[in-house]
Design an enzyme around this catalytic site. Sequence first.
Site, PDB file in Angstrom:
ATOM      1  N   ASN A 131       0.704  -1.111  -0.166  1.00  0.00           N
ATOM      2  CA  ASN A 131      -0.047   0.028  -0.142  1.00  0.00           C
ATOM      3  C   ASN A 131       0.904   1.327   0.028  1.00  0.00           C
ATOM      4  O   ASN A 131       0.619   2.121  -0.982  1.00  0.00           O
ATOM      5  CB  ASN A 131      -0.938  -0.097   1.124  1.00  0.00           C
ATOM      6  CG  ASN A 131      -1.937   0.985   1.474  1.00  0.00           C
ATOM      7  OD1 ASN A 131      -2.208   1.558   2.369  1.00  0.00           O
ATOM      8  ND2 ASN A 131      -2.854   1.063   0.203  1.00  0.00           N
ATOM      9  N   LYS A 191       5.760   5.391  18.571  1.00  0.00           N
ATOM     10  CA  LYS A 191       4.415   5.876  18.546  1.00  0.00           C
ATOM     11  C   LYS A 191       3.198   4.882  18.477  1.00  0.00           C
ATOM     12  O   LYS A 191       2.160   5.331  18.848  1.00  0.00           O
ATOM     13  CB  LYS A 191       4.094   6.920  17.445  1.00  0.00           C
ATOM     14  CG  LYS A 191       4.237   6.300  16.147  1.00  0.00           C
ATOM     15  CD  LYS A 191       3.171   6.613  15.244  1.00  0.00           C
ATOM     16  CE  LYS A 191       2.730   5.386  14.156  1.00  0.00           C
ATOM     17  NZ  LYS A 191       3.892   5.164  13.394  1.00  0.00           N
ATOM     18  N   LYS A 199       8.490   1.398   9.168  1.00  0.00           N
ATOM     19  CA  LYS A 199       8.194   1.854  10.504  1.00  0.00           C
ATOM     20  C   LYS A 199       8.310   0.900  11.692  1.00  0.00           C
ATOM     21  O   LYS A 199       8.587   1.235  12.653  1.00  0.00           O
ATOM     22  CB  LYS A 199       6.831   2.723  10.771  1.00  0.00           C
ATOM     23  CG  LYS A 199       6.839   3.786  10.042  1.00  0.00           C
ATOM     24  CD  LYS A 199       5.371   4.642  10.335  1.00  0.00           C
ATOM     25  CE  LYS A 199       5.482   6.036   9.509  1.00  0.00           C
ATOM     26  NZ  LYS A 199       4.238   6.532   9.557  1.00  0.00           N
TER      27      LYS A 199
HETATM   28  O1  LIG Z   1       1.728   4.439  10.972  1.00  0.00           O
HETATM   29  C1  LIG Z   1       0.808   4.845  10.410  1.00  0.00           C
HETATM   30  C2  LIG Z   1       0.479   6.247  10.283  1.00  0.00           C
HETATM   31  O2  LIG Z   1       1.614   6.965   9.778  1.00  0.00           O
HETATM   32  C3  LIG Z   1      -0.343   3.617  10.746  1.00  0.00           C
HETATM   33  O3  LIG Z   1      -0.646   3.412  12.027  1.00  0.00           O
HETATM   34  P1  LIG Z   1      -1.259   1.788  12.265  1.00  0.00           P
HETATM   35  O4  LIG Z   1      -0.460   0.690  11.903  1.00  0.00           O
HETATM   36  O5  LIG Z   1      -1.644   2.022  13.717  1.00  0.00           O
HETATM   37  O6  LIG Z   1      -2.601   2.012  11.246  1.00  0.00           O
END
Ligand SMILES: O=C(CO)COP(=O)(O)O
EC number: 1.1.1.8
Lengths: 372, 372
Positions: B32, B225, B140
């Site tokens: 995505n 986060k 991330k």
């Molecule tokens: O990293 C994200 C937005 O920047 C998405 O977070 P989630 O994995 O909790 O959907």
Amino acid sequence: MAPSELNCTHQNQHSSGYDGPRSRVTVVGSGNWGSVAAKLIATNTLKLPSFHDEVRMWVFEETLPSGEKLTDVINQTNENVKYLPGIKLGRNVVADPDLENAVKDANMLVFVTPHQFMEGICKRLEGKIQEGAQALSLIKGMEVKMEGPCMISSLISDLLGINCCVLMGANIANEIAVEKFSEATVGFRENRDIAEKWVQLFSTPYFMVSAVEDVEGVELCGTLKNIVAIAAGFVDGLEMGNNTKAAIMRIGLREMKAFSKLLFPSVKDTTFFESCGVADLITTCLGGRNRKVAEAFAKNGGKRSFDDLEAEMLRGQKLQGVSTAKEVYEVLGHRGWLELFPLFSTVHEISTGRLPPSAIVEYSEQKTIFSW
Amino acid sequence: MAPSELNCTHQNQHSSGYDGPRSRVTVVGSGNWGSVAAKLIATNTLKLPSFHDEVRMWVFEETLPSGEKLTDVINQTNENVKYLPGIKLGRNVVADPDLENAVKDANMLVFVTPHQFMEGICKRLEGKIQEGAQALSLIKGMEVKMEGPCMISSLISDLLGINCCVLMGANIANEIAVEKFSEATVGFRENRDIAEKWVQLFSTPYFMVSAVEDVEGVELCGTLKNIVAIAAGFVDGLEMGNNTKAAIMRIGLREMKAFSKLLFPSVKDTTFFESCGVADLITTCLGGRNRKVAEAFAKNGGKRSFDDLEAEMLRGQKLQGVSTAKEVYEVLGHRGWLELFPLFSTVHEISTGRLPPSAIVEYSEQKTIFSW
Ligand SMILES: O=C(CO)COP(=O)(O)O
């Protein structure tokens, strides 16, 4: 029964053996947030030996529809039936309609009235308060004038000749009244001992207070965040999603910080990480009236004015954000800083109809000029 | 038609007269976010004379229900029908199922795969990439191991022997795909020129990118986060209101900052004011899958496990926040830092059933020990 005759039943029940001088606290103001503040303080004065139990609360006297006086009802029921119904304030809170009487024995004064009344109240109190008294302002709605912001804490300091700290934060009064977990920030100038005393007086397990040596930073956060809440409301009204809203809130926080530091070079970066900074910004941009009316404004494509929507949605209450944006815009124009603050200035230009609501995200050609 | 035979129709159409060496970009990953990244990059390589137009995108080959190969469909329709349906990627994006072929001519490599694949991918690429190539990680979900966090950017740097920047921010892929205004942060180590080149490659009028010299700070923000988003979800599930949620987010941000700085003293305070910091935190705590599942967990009083809820709500996708909380907890325990991070440790203790969800706001006896 006159308030001064009330016995505070808890007096002299402290068993800690403390025999130093005790501080006496008066809360000047008794609206929604003032009543919650009195409740928080009253829990602590009962527990802390360095305070007198009694908390006096000055009430702007009103006659209720029943014909009774508001102060009498507060003192009989221990509830502020008009501004905080359903919540017991603590038996040691004493409502007093006489301003001078309410403050005369206090050496700790908590100010929590609508900001437009403060100047008048200070003038009435000149020469009437104890020498060496300490003040704390909980008033968020200070004004930003051309020559700089008119800080309520300075007004109090200057007019009464006493030191004034501030307490700000993500504080929706009704949520704290029902003891939901929250935080606040005390801003002080130099004297950390006094600040710690204010922290002690407000802290409870559900209300965490910390102190920072930055009275201007803390106080400016409380005002400027309302401009950002208007911007966040526009984004909501345009249904642009969470990414965009988060970006706008971040840019807003950056402008809050930059503006505060340009006005007061002593303002600290870390203040914006405190409850008065990022947390108050978040709560105001999630809930909050500024956000709500701005959302409606954007949904109507800017075709209905803020005044109009305000009148319909807030029944006479005035929004802070729109007028603060106007005041800040004047300061920016006057000092030649408009380009440095695209978000602040765009909020004003949208709210006055000069730009469409969608302009809030059109920063394409603009690059941040200041660094941080 | 094999991808290498595709003609990029825009090649050589630049009219700027630029005749320096051109960079070639390959995106390693096509989920995505990877597909959206390819789309952003592809707009810019067409415009910027210092880049070859073509953007190669390595696709982990899959056979679609129709029997067609995913790469073929992407190259025919110019859409990633599986992970980003309905969005044109740009005619100059070329899907390639052959990893080595996809990277061989590139001197700018963008990594955006699930983090658990990265080690294997790097090992396959050893010795196969161009000398002096530059890498950028959009991943991330790095791992925190006992001896400290295993940063994906370091993994790439170490295994491939190349410099690696990161790009993080409040980036919910589907919102950027439809060109809603958003921001991102590039984190770099020393070489600002390279960072500015990445900024150029990603920036569009609706996607504002800035660079900070703090690769660890930016990357840690992106991971940590997710723990805070779990905490925010608990608050939502307990219906505690905006004050409490704002307070929890702020305490979470403070712990993100403190943890990052303890691990890497070079981490900068200002990084947390960037999109990768406060903005990503906000968007993830408002939308986000971590928040959503944590809310359900709290609504069920902790009686249904995260594994169970995840399986039901996310159809096979795994949450980052719960595992990151576990990894961080191990680091904290190992280093004797548990009391310094009440929010991080409480999230882990709640998610493993040792504490009830309501513990998220029970900080009564705990005082922050570190200052910031
Ligand atoms: O990293 C994200 C937005 O920047 C998405 O977070 P989630 O994995 O909790 O959907």
